[in-house]
Design a protein around this motif. Structure first.
Motif, PDB file in Angstrom:
ATOM      1  N   ILE A  52       4.652   9.365  -1.658  1.00 25.57           N
ATOM      2  CA  ILE A  52       5.895   8.459  -1.301  1.00 25.57           C
ATOM      3  C   ILE A  52       6.058   7.197  -2.371  1.00 25.57           C
ATOM      4  O   ILE A  52       5.063   6.922  -2.692  1.00 25.57           O
ATOM      5  CB  ILE A  52       5.492   7.995  -0.035  1.00 25.57           C
ATOM      6  N   ASN A  53       7.169   7.219  -2.799  1.00 22.77           N
ATOM      7  CA  ASN A  53       7.439   6.145  -3.916  1.00 22.77           C
ATOM      8  C   ASN A  53       6.761   4.709  -3.206  1.00 22.77           C
ATOM      9  O   ASN A  53       6.836   4.416  -1.986  1.00 22.77           O
ATOM     10  CB  ASN A  53       8.808   6.004  -4.096  1.00 22.77           C
ATOM     11  N   LEU A  54       6.641   3.966  -4.190  1.00 23.32           N
ATOM     12  CA  LEU A  54       5.922   2.576  -3.787  1.00 23.32           C
ATOM     13  C   LEU A  54       7.142   1.567  -3.667  1.00 23.32           C
ATOM     14  O   LEU A  54       8.053   1.939  -4.597  1.00 23.32           O
ATOM     15  CB  LEU A  54       4.888   1.883  -4.614  1.00 23.32           C
ATOM     16  N   GLU A  70       2.058  -7.825 -15.395  1.00 26.92           N
ATOM     17  CA  GLU A  70       3.508  -7.917 -14.735  1.00 26.92           C
ATOM     18  C   GLU A  70       4.752  -7.270 -15.546  1.00 26.92           C
ATOM     19  O   GLU A  70       5.442  -6.709 -15.166  1.00 26.92           O
ATOM     20  CB  GLU A  70       3.745  -9.491 -14.471  1.00 26.92           C
ATOM     21  N   GLY A  71       4.589  -7.412 -17.085  1.00 23.82           N
ATOM     22  CA  GLY A  71       5.511  -7.042 -17.743  1.00 23.82           C
ATOM     23  C   GLY A  71       5.827  -5.539 -17.794  1.00 23.82           C
ATOM     24  O   GLY A  71       6.940  -4.916 -17.926  1.00 23.82           O
ATOM     25  N   HIS A  72       4.688  -4.615 -17.710  1.00 27.06           N
ATOM     26  CA  HIS A  72       4.527  -3.576 -17.478  1.00 27.06           C
ATOM     27  C   HIS A  72       5.524  -2.721 -16.471  1.00 27.06           C
ATOM     28  O   HIS A  72       5.969  -1.583 -16.486  1.00 27.06           O
ATOM     29  CB  HIS A  72       3.218  -2.897 -17.594  1.00 27.06           C
ATOM     30  N   LEU A  73       5.458  -3.350 -15.155  1.00 29.24           N
ATOM     31  CA  LEU A  73       6.122  -3.055 -14.132  1.00 29.24           C
ATOM     32  C   LEU A  73       7.525  -2.850 -14.439  1.00 29.24           C
ATOM     33  O   LEU A  73       8.275  -1.933 -13.899  1.00 29.24           O
ATOM     34  CB  LEU A  73       5.886  -4.003 -12.841  1.00 29.24           C
ATOM     35  N   ARG A  74       8.227  -3.522 -15.107  1.00 26.87           N
ATOM     36  CA  ARG A  74       9.736  -3.655 -15.373  1.00 26.87           C
ATOM     37  C   ARG A  74      10.060  -2.315 -16.200  1.00 26.87           C
ATOM     38  O   ARG A  74      11.188  -1.807 -15.933  1.00 26.87           O
ATOM     39  CB  ARG A  74      10.227  -4.906 -16.309  1.00 26.87           C
ATOM     40  N   ASP A  75       9.112  -1.688 -16.875  1.00 30.52           N
ATOM     41  CA  ASP A  75       9.239  -0.578 -17.553  1.00 30.52           C
ATOM     42  C   ASP A  75       9.157   0.709 -16.729  1.00 30.52           C
ATOM     43  O   ASP A  75       9.496   1.912 -16.923  1.00 30.52           O
ATOM     44  CB  ASP A  75       8.155  -0.469 -18.982  1.00 30.52           C
ATOM     45  N   HIS A  76       8.558   0.519 -15.591  1.00 31.16           N
ATOM     46  CA  HIS A  76       8.267   1.744 -14.585  1.00 31.16           C
ATOM     47  C   HIS A  76       9.076   1.385 -13.214  1.00 31.16           C
ATOM     48  O   HIS A  76       8.879   2.489 -12.522  1.00 31.16           O
ATOM     49  CB  HIS A  76       6.859   1.732 -14.322  1.00 31.16           C
ATOM     50  N   ALA A  77       9.970   0.480 -13.033  1.00 31.65           N
ATOM     51  CA  ALA A  77      10.463   0.354 -11.854  1.00 31.65           C
ATOM     52  C   ALA A  77      11.903   0.333 -11.802  1.00 31.65           C
ATOM     53  O   ALA A  77      12.467  -0.218 -12.922  1.00 31.65           O
ATOM     54  CB  ALA A  77      10.040  -1.089 -11.226  1.00 31.65           C
ATOM     55  N   ILE A  78      12.650   0.384 -10.534  1.00 31.99           N
ATOM     56  CA  ILE A  78      13.894   0.309 -10.327  1.00 31.99           C
ATOM     57  C   ILE A  78      14.152  -0.743  -9.215  1.00 31.99           C
ATOM     58  O   ILE A  78      13.729  -0.420  -8.293  1.00 31.99           O
ATOM     59  CB  ILE A  78      14.688   1.520 -10.084  1.00 31.99           C
ATOM     60  N   PRO A  79      14.954  -1.696  -9.716  1.00 33.67           N
ATOM     61  CA  PRO A  79      14.902  -2.781  -8.382  1.00 33.67           C
ATOM     62  C   PRO A  79      15.898  -2.297  -7.414  1.00 33.67           C
ATOM     63  O   PRO A  79      16.761  -1.559  -7.780  1.00 33.67           O
ATOM     64  CB  PRO A  79      15.628  -3.983  -9.197  1.00 33.67           C
ATOM     65  N   MET A  80      15.591  -2.836  -6.164  1.00 30.38           N
ATOM     66  CA  MET A  80      16.180  -2.326  -4.885  1.00 30.38           C
ATOM     67  C   MET A  80      16.579  -3.564  -4.164  1.00 30.38           C
ATOM     68  O   MET A  80      15.953  -4.026  -3.360  1.00 30.38           O
ATOM     69  CB  MET A  80      15.823  -1.270  -4.188  1.00 30.38           C
ATOM     70  N   ILE A 104      13.093  -5.568  -3.970  1.00 30.78           N
ATOM     71  CA  ILE A 104      11.870  -4.562  -4.045  1.00 30.78           C
ATOM     72  C   ILE A 104      12.016  -3.963  -4.989  1.00 30.78           C
ATOM     73  O   ILE A 104      13.091  -3.391  -5.699  1.00 30.78           O
ATOM     74  CB  ILE A 104      11.528  -3.891  -2.850  1.00 30.78           C
ATOM     75  N   ASN A 105      10.993  -3.059  -5.671  1.00 26.13           N
ATOM     76  CA  ASN A 105      10.742  -2.293  -6.950  1.00 26.13           C
ATOM     77  C   ASN A 105      10.341  -1.088  -6.498  1.00 26.13           C
ATOM     78  O   ASN A 105       9.322  -0.599  -6.147  1.00 26.13           O
ATOM     79  CB  ASN A 105      10.042  -2.896  -8.000  1.00 26.13           C
ATOM     80  N   SER A 106      11.313   0.105  -6.731  1.00 27.86           N
ATOM     81  CA  SER A 106      10.981   1.336  -6.769  1.00 27.86           C
ATOM     82  C   SER A 106      10.150   1.933  -7.772  1.00 27.86           C
ATOM     83  O   SER A 106      10.501   2.092  -8.793  1.00 27.86           O
ATOM     84  CB  SER A 106      11.998   2.368  -6.639  1.00 27.86           C
ATOM     85  N   VAL A 107       8.698   2.396  -7.665  1.00 32.22           N
ATOM     86  CA  VAL A 107       7.871   2.853  -8.534  1.00 32.22           C
ATOM     87  C   VAL A 107       7.227   4.065  -8.000  1.00 32.22           C
ATOM     88  O   VAL A 107       6.742   4.308  -6.827  1.00 32.22           O
ATOM     89  CB  VAL A 107       6.785   1.677  -8.997  1.00 32.22           C
ATOM     90  N   SER A 108       6.929   4.922  -9.209  1.00 33.87           N
ATOM     91  CA  SER A 108       6.112   6.182  -8.640  1.00 33.87           C
ATOM     92  C   SER A 108       4.750   5.884  -8.701  1.00 33.87           C
ATOM     93  O   SER A 108       4.077   5.240  -9.510  1.00 33.87           O
ATOM     94  CB  SER A 108       6.222   7.320 -10.015  1.00 33.87           C
ATOM     95  N   ARG A 109       4.120   6.480  -7.538  1.00 35.04           N
ATOM     96  CA  ARG A 109       2.836   6.180  -7.226  1.00 35.04           C
ATOM     97  C   ARG A 109       2.041   6.656  -8.512  1.00 35.04           C
ATOM     98  O   ARG A 109       0.916   5.812  -8.807  1.00 35.04           O
ATOM     99  CB  ARG A 109       2.507   6.911  -6.034  1.00 35.04           C
ATOM    100  N   SER A 110       2.073   7.687  -8.996  1.00 33.98           N
ATOM    101  CA  SER A 110       1.295   8.407  -9.994  1.00 33.98           C
ATOM    102  C   SER A 110       1.496   7.657 -11.410  1.00 33.98           C
ATOM    103  O   SER A 110       0.536   7.495 -11.991  1.00 33.98           O
ATOM    104  CB  SER A 110       1.708   9.831 -10.167  1.00 33.98           C
ATOM    105  N   GLU A 111       2.766   7.281 -11.695  1.00 30.83           N
ATOM    106  CA  GLU A 111       2.935   6.553 -13.086  1.00 30.83           C
ATOM    107  C   GLU A 111       2.382   5.139 -12.901  1.00 30.83           C
ATOM    108  O   GLU A 111       1.626   4.854 -13.977  1.00 30.83           O
ATOM    109  CB  GLU A 111       4.462   6.221 -12.962  1.00 30.83           C
ATOM    110  N   LEU A 112       2.364   4.347 -11.666  1.00 34.20           N
ATOM    111  CA  LEU A 112       1.681   3.224 -11.527  1.00 34.20           C
ATOM    112  C   LEU A 112       0.223   3.439 -11.623  1.00 34.20           C
ATOM    113  O   LEU A 112      -0.512   2.415 -12.196  1.00 34.20           O
ATOM    114  CB  LEU A 112       2.167   2.537 -10.403  1.00 34.20           C
ATOM    115  N   ASN A 113      -0.354   4.453 -11.002  1.00 35.87           N
ATOM    116  CA  ASN A 113      -1.804   4.738 -10.959  1.00 35.87           C
ATOM    117  C   ASN A 113      -2.090   4.879 -12.593  1.00 35.87           C
ATOM    118  O   ASN A 113      -3.386   4.490 -12.881  1.00 35.87           O
ATOM    119  CB  ASN A 113      -2.114   5.687 -10.065  1.00 35.87           C
TER     120      ASN A 113
END
Length: 448
Positions: A52-54, A70-80, A104-113
């Motif tokens: 389930i997406n984070l 923190e900066g890495h999140l922007r490369d992996h997230a889509i703002p909602m 809030i930011n949609s992020v793939s669980r596996s990519e963030l892990n």
């Protein structure tokens, strides 16, 4: 115990919380060994069984910021910045904040892990040992026993052993055998199944089939589907349905799912070409709230889902786990000679927060499933945004406090209740009802 290992920390679990804690401690100069029962995902596929997406928000960002990520999140997230409600062939957008700008930011669980694992692995003080399953923990001796993939066992020792091994934690399982340790698990009558809306080549939102800057909800009184965007143009959809009943996994066989979606989720059905196969093949996962106390025994301590597994309906599971990791790391780094005191301080700070967000997540399930499509709910949200716009921080909607601040969860819940009591006390019930009527009129007459 070797004196040079006196401050070494053992972390069990290389998931989100475990990797963030390892990164924080490693950057602080503490030696860390991370044991993970699965293989290294960088060579053998993702760690998690859930995908389930984070929805990463302020608390998660705060934890990532502490780790320099923190900066890495922007490369992996889509703002909602809001919810898109799909109902009866139309859509209504509901902003999450009064300004309409907070997201809030949609992020793939596996990519963030993977991001967190690599970041922890960059620290010379951090060592990963994969394929090692926890077999037992002795809090009094400060020892933990593992078995590798061939069943060979080994024992390790440290003054601090952290169970970051998820909802079905082996470390917590060992603590449950100790005196006066309380544990409960409550399963919903609903489960979840993951589906996909694939990317498209044409359309107003291409490569997305539907609006990407929103968390999409298809509510249907007692059940719902949600969809979160991915960077590749697809959406991860999740059915939250009862196990039994007419609108349920037991009531809708695979051969009837297309006709069922055409009736109840028609706009989704039109962009889900693999619906039948995914519905047939993908498993149904359980949804549970798990609580325990205390979260520690001497130098053995739990964080994240091992301490407080919650249902995913407030999007706070990972965020709460990151808060745990940050708070525990701060305590251990500040008092290297007193790990027991640091652990006790962490527990007393966090246990009420874990219970509060567990309760809020259960309440938000009802809100998302049953209320988001109602006119009175839109009225209430408009009223909250109106009051926040007029009064500023003197009136903060509960959702904004939970998602866009780091106010402790329990305090946010108390503050939300106090605000409404104060409003009615100050204005009188007649004025309060008049405001609600005005908000209802706005909800009916204005779009969204």
């Amino acid at each position: 115990m070797n004196p040079q290992d006196d401050t070494r920390v053992i972390i069990v679990g290389a998931g989100l919380a475990g990797c963030l804690l390892a990164r924080l401690l490693g950057r602080g100069g503490r030696r860390v060994t991370v044991y993970e029962r699965r293989g290294d995902p960088r060579g053998r596929g993702p760690l998690g069984g859930r995908s389930i997406n984070l929805a990463i928000s302020a608390r998660g960002i705060d934890g990532l910021k502490a780790a320099g990520l923190e900066g890495h999140l922007r490369d992996h997230a889509i703002p909602m910045p809001g919810r898109m409600i799909h109902q009866e062939g139309r859509t209504v957008f509901q902003a999450y904040s009064a300004s309409g700008e907070k997201a809030i930011n949609s992020v793939s669980r596996s990519e963030l892990n993977l991001l967190l694992l690599d970041a922890a692995d960059e620290c010379e003080e951090v060592e990963f040992r994969f394929g090692m399953a926890c077999r037992d923990v002795d809090p009094e001796a400060g020892t933990i026993r593992f078995a590798d993939e061939e069943g060979r066992e080994q024992t390790d020792r440290a003054r601090v052993i952290v169970g970051a091994d998820g909802a079905y934690s082996g470390v917590r399982g060992a603590l449950q055998k100790t005196p006066r340790f309380s544990f409960s698990q409550d399963f919903l009558e609903d489960g979840y199944k993951e589906l996909t809306i694939p990317a498209v080549k044409e359309g107003p939102h291409a490569p997305y089939a539907i609006e990407p800057r929103a968390l999409h909800i298809w509510p249907h009184g007692g059940s719902m589907m949600i969809a979160l965007p991915n960077l590749d143009g697809s959406f991860t959809c999740t059915l939250f349905w009862p196990y039994e009943g007419p609108h349920s996994f037991g009531g809708v066989p695979p051969e009837e799912v297309r006709a069922f979606f055409d009736r109840f989720y028609p706009d989704a059905s039109a962009v889900m070409p693999d619906l039948e196969e995914e519905y047939r093949s993908n498993p149904i996962g359980p949804l549970a709230t798990m609580r325990c106390r205390p979260w520690h025994r001497r130098g053995v301590v739990l964080i994240g889902d091992a301490a407080h597994a919650i249902v995913p309906f407030y999007g706070q599971g990972a965020n709460a786990s990151f808060e745990d990791a940050k708070r525990l790391a701060e305590g251990l780094l500040a008092a290297p000679g007193d790990p027991i005191g640091a652990i006790e301080g962490y527990y007393h700070d966090r246990v009420d927060q874990g219970n509060a967000i567990a309760d809020l997540a259960l309440q938000n399930f009802i809100e998302m499933r049953d209320h988001t499509g109602k006119g009175w709910f839109r009225a209430k949200k408009r009223l909250e945004h109106l009051l926040h716009g007029l009064l500023g921080d003197r009136f903060l909607p509960l959702y904004e406090m939970v998602s866009f601040t780091t106010i402790p969860y329990a305090e946010a819940r108390r503050k939300a209740r106090r605000q409404w009591r104060t409003l009615y006390t100050a204005t009188g019930w007649a004025t309060g009802v008049a405001i609600l009527i005005l908000a209802a009129v706005l909800a009916i007459t204005l779009p969204g």
